[in-house]
Design an enzyme around this catalytic site. Structure first.
Site, PDB file in Angstrom:
ATOM      1  N   LEU A 201       0.858  -1.188   0.000  1.00  0.00           N
ATOM      2  CA  LEU A 201       0.000   0.000   0.000  1.00  0.00           C
ATOM      3  C   LEU A 201       0.889   1.232   0.000  1.00  0.00           C
ATOM      4  CD1 LEU A 201      -2.969   1.096   0.438  1.00  0.00           C
ATOM      5  CD2 LEU A 201      -2.435   1.085   2.886  1.00  0.00           C
ATOM      6  N   HIS A 202       0.804   2.038  -1.069  1.00  0.00           N
ATOM      7  CA  HIS A 202       1.667   3.222  -1.086  1.00  0.00           C
ATOM      8  C   HIS A 202       1.131   4.400  -1.881  1.00  0.00           C
ATOM      9  CE1 HIS A 202       2.613   1.855  -5.145  1.00  0.00           C
ATOM     10  NE2 HIS A 202       3.175   3.037  -5.364  1.00  0.00           N
ATOM     11  N   ARG A 203       0.112   4.210  -2.702  1.00  0.00           N
ATOM     12  CA  ARG A 203      -0.316   5.293  -3.581  1.00  0.00           C
ATOM     13  C   ARG A 203      -0.982   6.419  -2.793  1.00  0.00           C
ATOM     14  NH1 ARG A 203       0.119   4.870  -9.054  1.00  0.00           N
ATOM     15  NH2 ARG A 203       0.627   2.790  -9.823  1.00  0.00           N
ATOM     16  N   ARG A 234       6.145   6.082   3.220  1.00  0.00           N
ATOM     17  CA  ARG A 234       5.044   7.054   3.222  1.00  0.00           C
ATOM     18  C   ARG A 234       3.854   6.530   4.009  1.00  0.00           C
ATOM     19  NH1 ARG A 234       2.779   7.332  -2.320  1.00  0.00           N
ATOM     20  NH2 ARG A 234       4.259   8.983  -2.829  1.00  0.00           N
ATOM     21  N   ASP A 276      -2.061  -1.785  -4.192  1.00  0.00           N
ATOM     22  CA  ASP A 276      -2.452  -0.650  -5.032  1.00  0.00           C
ATOM     23  C   ASP A 276      -1.340  -0.322  -6.025  1.00  0.00           C
ATOM     24  OD1 ASP A 276      -0.581   0.543  -3.350  1.00  0.00           O
ATOM     25  OD2 ASP A 276      -1.939   2.095  -2.591  1.00  0.00           O
TER      26      ASP A 276
END
Length: 367
Positions: A201-203, A234, A276
């Site tokens: 998960l990073h977007r 992030r 994602d």
């Protein structure tokens, strides 16, 4: 002839690994690293593990807002290109590094090659979508991974310089597959094949939206079975900001981002993958692992149409339902090519650049 490859983020590094080998058989390649990613797990480990040549120029831009980061990259890349005077610039994917490299080349009238051209999610809220569209409309040579990408460009009026080459990610995975089997990541994490799920998960559309982030993390908590979660820096910062980091369930095995070889091993042996990431969606497909995509749209629509990927968005209920029950009901159609994309890209570049050089020489001779 000299070629400058511009990279700076994790997805760029993976794509460059096989492509650089093909380019160096025909050209003098110079690698420009913008420094968009700079943590060891997101940057240096790829050069150490998969044999990417050392960058000739490291620009050290680092993080920042989209405008500030892209602007600083543009200025610094331009300086290097003016010094190196390459015959062509290669950019890969859809990162801010990709856009900055493309703009610098276009403004200096250097032949621009876009590897992974023609992708569209048709969601302009995604910064990657803006990058893709702008880079494609700047490019002289557009190397498309799939027929869908070619069709997307045609609908936008881009037909000249478009080539269906296949996907360099297949090349990269073929290059690294045998090496990745030496990875001991499963033993280190006490995992058994097909008895865990893998999540990434990073977007920004997910991490920067509190409601979406709460929904996705809530789903991770509800899934119950062992969930391995290599956490992007992030995402960790946002979870800490929201007070979620210290309260994550013990069923979620949170680890630092891992190198490409460890990641391939985790992907190959997962029961399902939740992500994602565009690249991970594609890797899941190639490895024949069912994928649940934590987005409302994807640029890799072929994986959905082929029945191996499903869009769950950020809905807690949908993510849990698909994570526990989604299974492909048909075989694959090998949409990403045969693992020879890097060679085809080098062929196209050599032909295009030699033709351009001959045309320029003829113009000089007749003037």
């Amino acid at each position: 002839m000299k070629v400058a490859s511009v990279v700076g983020a994790r997805p760029n590094f993976v794509k460059l690994a096989p492509l650089s080998r093909a380019l160096r058989e025909r050209f003098h390649e110079v690698i420009i690293h913008t420094g968009q990613h700079y943590d060891y797990e997101m940057d240096r480990i790829f050069f150490d593990e998969i044999g990417i040549p050392e960058p000739d120029h490291h620009l050290g831009v680092g993080s920042g807002s989209h405008g500030k980061q892209t602007g600083e990259m543009l200025a610094r890349i331009e300086d290097v290109l003016m010094k190196e005077e390459p015959d062509a610039v290669v950019v890969l994917g859809d990162t801010n590094t990709t856009l900055a490299g493309a703009l610098a080349a276009a403004k200096l009238h250097v032949t621009l090659v876009h590897v992974e051209a023609g992708l569209r999610s048709y969601d302009r809220r995604m910064p990657e979508e803006i990058n893709r569209v702008l880079v494609d409309h700047c490019s002289d040579i557009l190397c498309c991974p799939t027929k869908t990408a070619v069709d997307n460009l045609r609908r936008e009026g881009i037909v000249d310089g478009v080539y269906l080459t296949g996907d360099v990610m297949v090349d990269a995975m073929n290059l690294c597959m045998d090496i990745s089997k030496r990875s001991t990541i499963l033993e280190r994490l006490d995992l058994r094949p097909k008895e865990y799920m893998l999540a990434t998960l990073h977007r920004a559309e997910n991490t920067d939206d509190d409601e979406r982030l709460w929904g996705i993390i809530g789903a991770f908590e509800d899934i119950g079975s062992s969930l391995v979660f290599p956490c992007h820096p992030r995402t960790e910062r946002r979870l800490r900001d929201l007070g979620l980091w210290d309260s994550l369930s013990e069923s979620i095995k949170v680890i630092k981002p891992v190198g490409y070889l460890d990641m391939l091993q985790l992907e190959r042996n997962a029961l399902r993958i939740l992500t994602d990431s565009g690249g991970v969606q594609k890797e899941a497909y190639i490895l024949r692992v069912p994928c649940v995509t934590l987005r409302d749209r994807t640029e890799w629509v072929e994986t959905v149409n082929d029945g191996w990927n499903v869009l769950a968005g950020a809905s807690r209920e949908s993510i849990v339902r698909y994570a526990k029950g989604f299974a492909p009901n048909r075989s694959q159609t090998h949409i990403f090519g045969d693992g020879e994309a890097s060679r085809r890209i080098a062929d196209v570049m050599e032909s295009f650049m030699c033709s351009s050089r001959d045309t320029a020489q003829e113009s000089i001779n007749t003037s």
